[in-house]
Scaffold this motif. Structure first.
Motif, PDB file in Angstrom:
ATOM      1  N   ARG A  83       0.831  -1.217   0.000  1.00  0.00           N
ATOM      2  CA  ARG A  83       0.000   0.000   0.000  1.00  0.00           C
ATOM      3  C   ARG A  83       0.861   1.261   0.000  1.00  0.00           C
ATOM      4  NH1 ARG A  83      -3.664  -2.471   4.303  1.00  0.00           N
ATOM      5  NH2 ARG A  83      -5.250  -3.485   3.044  1.00  0.00           N
ATOM      6  N   GLU A  84       2.063   1.141   0.549  1.00  0.00           N
ATOM      7  CA  GLU A  84       3.002   2.263   0.566  1.00  0.00           C
ATOM      8  C   GLU A  84       3.764   2.400  -0.751  1.00  0.00           C
ATOM      9  OE1 GLU A  84       3.251   4.565   3.010  1.00  0.00           O
ATOM     10  OE2 GLU A  84       1.546   3.514   3.880  1.00  0.00           O
ATOM     11  N   GLY A  85       3.419   1.544  -1.728  1.00  0.00           N
ATOM     12  CA  GLY A  85       4.067   1.601  -3.036  1.00  0.00           C
ATOM     13  C   GLY A  85       5.399   0.883  -3.088  1.00  0.00           C
ATOM     14  N   LEU A  86       5.628   0.002  -2.125  1.00  0.00           N
ATOM     15  CA  LEU A  86       6.897  -0.729  -2.058  1.00  0.00           C
ATOM     16  C   LEU A  86       6.672  -2.226  -2.216  1.00  0.00           C
ATOM     17  CD1 LEU A  86       8.390   1.139   1.011  1.00  0.00           C
ATOM     18  CD2 LEU A  86       8.885   1.558  -1.405  1.00  0.00           C
ATOM     19  N   MET A  87       7.719  -2.891  -2.674  1.00  0.00           N
ATOM     20  CA  MET A  87       7.708  -4.346  -2.775  1.00  0.00           C
ATOM     21  C   MET A  87       9.037  -4.859  -2.227  1.00  0.00           C
ATOM     22  SD  MET A  87       5.977  -4.732  -6.517  1.00  0.00           S
ATOM     23  CE  MET A  87       6.831  -3.317  -7.183  1.00  0.00           C
ATOM     24  N   LEU A  88       9.025  -6.094  -1.777  1.00  0.00           N
ATOM     25  CA  LEU A  88      10.234  -6.732  -1.230  1.00  0.00           C
ATOM     26  C   LEU A  88      10.520  -8.024  -1.975  1.00  0.00           C
ATOM     27  CD1 LEU A  88       9.417  -6.253   2.584  1.00  0.00           C
ATOM     28  CD2 LEU A  88      11.026  -4.919   1.192  1.00  0.00           C
ATOM     29  N   PRO A  89      10.917  -7.934  -3.257  1.00  0.00           N
ATOM     30  CA  PRO A  89      11.166  -9.158  -4.013  1.00  0.00           C
ATOM     31  C   PRO A  89      12.380  -9.922  -3.469  1.00  0.00           C
ATOM     32  CG  PRO A  89      11.980  -7.275  -5.228  1.00  0.00           C
ATOM     33  CD  PRO A  89      11.219  -6.735  -4.041  1.00  0.00           C
ATOM     34  N   VAL A  90      12.305 -11.234  -3.594  1.00  0.00           N
ATOM     35  CA  VAL A  90      13.437 -12.087  -3.235  1.00  0.00           C
ATOM     36  C   VAL A  90      14.502 -11.911  -4.308  1.00  0.00           C
ATOM     37  CG1 VAL A  90      14.201 -14.469  -2.889  1.00  0.00           C
ATOM     38  CG2 VAL A  90      11.945 -13.756  -2.067  1.00  0.00           C
ATOM     39  N   VAL A  91      15.727 -11.575  -3.893  1.00  0.00           N
ATOM     40  CA  VAL A  91      16.830 -11.423  -4.842  1.00  0.00           C
ATOM     41  C   VAL A  91      17.881 -12.518  -4.657  1.00  0.00           C
ATOM     42  CG1 VAL A  91      16.468  -8.954  -5.163  1.00  0.00           C
ATOM     43  CG2 VAL A  91      18.030  -9.733  -3.365  1.00  0.00           C
ATOM     44  N   GLU A  92      17.749 -13.271  -3.563  1.00  0.00           N
ATOM     45  CA  GLU A  92      18.665 -14.384  -3.308  1.00  0.00           C
ATOM     46  C   GLU A  92      17.965 -15.333  -2.342  1.00  0.00           C
ATOM     47  OE1 GLU A  92      22.828 -14.922  -0.928  1.00  0.00           O
ATOM     48  OE2 GLU A  92      22.627 -13.136  -2.193  1.00  0.00           O
ATOM     49  N   ALA A  93      18.132 -16.643  -2.570  1.00  0.00           N
ATOM     50  CA  ALA A  93      17.529 -17.633  -1.682  1.00  0.00           C
ATOM     51  C   ALA A  93      18.426 -18.858  -1.603  1.00  0.00           C
ATOM     52  CB  ALA A  93      16.148 -18.041  -2.187  1.00  0.00           C
ATOM     53  N   SER A  94      18.517 -19.434  -0.409  1.00  0.00           N
ATOM     54  CA  SER A  94      19.314 -20.646  -0.247  1.00  0.00           C
ATOM     55  C   SER A  94      18.703 -21.533   0.825  1.00  0.00           C
ATOM     56  CB  SER A  94      20.763 -20.303   0.121  1.00  0.00           C
ATOM     57  OG  SER A  94      20.802 -19.650   1.381  1.00  0.00           O
TER      58      SER A  94
END
Length: 133
Positions: free
Chosen positions: A48-59
């Motif tokens: 809603r704040e116009g932000l996203m938190l995409p995964v850029v690395e996963a292990s």
């Protein structure tokens, strides 16, 4: 740290009767949602704040298999918080006596605006996440 409980459904297992390896990433995502809710927020609030938190690395490091109908305890915590990114750490255990460690993992998330460009984590989100760092 927040604990999320998940029961393994039949569709999560492979032909050998164990949880398919990629499904642990779904469990991580579920636990992240529970993490935000446990701290009085939600991922929807972030969007809603116009932000996203995409995964850029996963292990993931696998230790022992989970099977159909197991109850999994996914422990999640923020292990690193930077200006425009954060890292979640996970321990997945089978509920029971004794609890069995099934895997450990982490996901790194960038903070991006609607335009997809990196941006600073907003102060309200930092305050929410710092409760556990």
């Amino acid at each position: 740290m927040v604990e999320a409980r998940i029961r393994v459904i039949y569709g999560d297992t492979d032909q050998m009767g164990v949880v398919y390896h990629a499904n642990y990433f779904r469990y991580f995502e579920f636990a992240r949602g529970e993490y935000f809710r446990a701290r009085g927020g939600s991922y929807r609030d972030v969007e809603r704040e116009g932000l996203m938190l995409p995964v850029v690395e996963a292990s993931i490091a696998y230790k022992s298999p989970a099977r159909y109908d197991d109850v999994l305890l996914v422990h999640v915590r923020v292990s690193e918080l930077k200006r425009a990114s954060l890292t979640f750490h996970y321990d997945v255990r089978r509920e029971g006596a004794p609890e069995t460690l099934l895997c450990t993992g982490q996901t790194v998330h960038a903070c991006v605006g609607r335009d997809g460009r990196p941006t600073r984590l907003p102060p309200v989100l930092v305050a929410l996440l710092q409760m556990a760092v």
